[in-house]
Design an enzyme around this catalytic site. Structure first.
Site, PDB file in Angstrom:
ATOM      1  N   GLY A  44       3.944   4.905  -1.118  1.00  0.00           N
ATOM      2  CA  GLY A  44       4.681   5.511  -2.232  1.00  0.00           C
ATOM      3  C   GLY A  44       4.020   6.780  -2.741  1.00  0.00           C
ATOM      4  O   GLY A  44       4.684   7.776  -3.048  1.00  0.00           O
ATOM      5  N   CYS A  45       2.699   6.753  -2.806  1.00  0.00           N
ATOM      6  CA  CYS A  45       1.955   7.910  -3.318  1.00  0.00           C
ATOM      7  C   CYS A  45       2.006   9.081  -2.346  1.00  0.00           C
ATOM      8  O   CYS A  45       2.055  10.238  -2.753  1.00  0.00           O
ATOM      9  CB  CYS A  45       0.517   7.506  -3.614  1.00  0.00           C
ATOM     10  SG  CYS A  45       0.415   6.189  -4.846  1.00  0.00           S
ATOM     11  N   THR A  46       2.001   8.765  -1.054  1.00  0.00           N
ATOM     12  CA  THR A  46       2.120   9.816  -0.039  1.00  0.00           C
ATOM     13  C   THR A  46       3.495  10.472  -0.134  1.00  0.00           C
ATOM     14  O   THR A  46       3.609  11.704  -0.139  1.00  0.00           O
ATOM     15  CB  THR A  46       1.887   9.217   1.375  1.00  0.00           C
ATOM     16  OG1 THR A  46       0.552   8.697   1.416  1.00  0.00           O
ATOM     17  CG2 THR A  46       2.073  10.263   2.456  1.00  0.00           C
TER      18      THR A  46
END
Length: 158
Positions: A44-46
């Site tokens: 998700g952060c990527t």
């Protein structure tokens, strides 16, 4: 010190990649986007970082500076930034000072265990240093477009 929409940010200072210092006064005169995310190199952060990267020129043209904030250390941030070719800096909040100030530290359940995690959140600070908008517990798809629209709307209203 809690942050409140339509109030100036409290005093803070943080270190970002490329030896950039960020404080409540460092970006006066431009919009400041601080997006908090749980961890470098997670799916998700990527995705979120890549979406901010892909809209970066539009955000910059609208007068905004972007900073990602997580509890990862500088080495992790440098690697993450290089891997994704991020055009913006990442703040290493290893002591969770900013995370607590912005109220993004939350208890989460992960694999049946209670853990202290970071709630994915974005804060938009106006050129005057006043917090203009916040998104908490957000979902990644479409979020960066919402932030860009908010910057453009605020710029028009100024």
């Amino acid at each position: 010190m809690a942050i409140v929409v339509n109030k100036p940010l409290p005093e803070f200072e943080a270190n970002a990649t490329n030896d950039v210092k960020v404080s409540n006064n460092s970006h006066l005169g431009q919009f400041l986007i601080l997006y908090f995310y749980p961890k470098d190199n997670t799916p998700g952060c990527t995705t979120e970082a890549m979406q901010f990267r892909d809209k970066y020129k539009d955000l910059e043209k609208a007068g905004a500076q972007v900073f990602g904030v997580s509890r990862d250390n500088m080495k992790s941030h440098d690697d993450f930034k290089a891997k994704l070719e991020l055009p913006f800096e990442l703040i290493a909040d290893t002591e969770e000072k900013m995370c607590h100030m912005f109220g993004v530290v939350k208890n989460k359940i992960m694999y049946g265990k209670k853990v202290k995690g970071i709630e994915r959140s974005t804060f938009l600070v106006g050129p005057d240093g006043v917090l203009r908008q916040e998104w908490r517990g957000l979902k990644v798809p479409g979020h960066v477009d919402e932030v860009l629209k908010a910057v453009k709307d605020l710029k028009k209203a100024a």
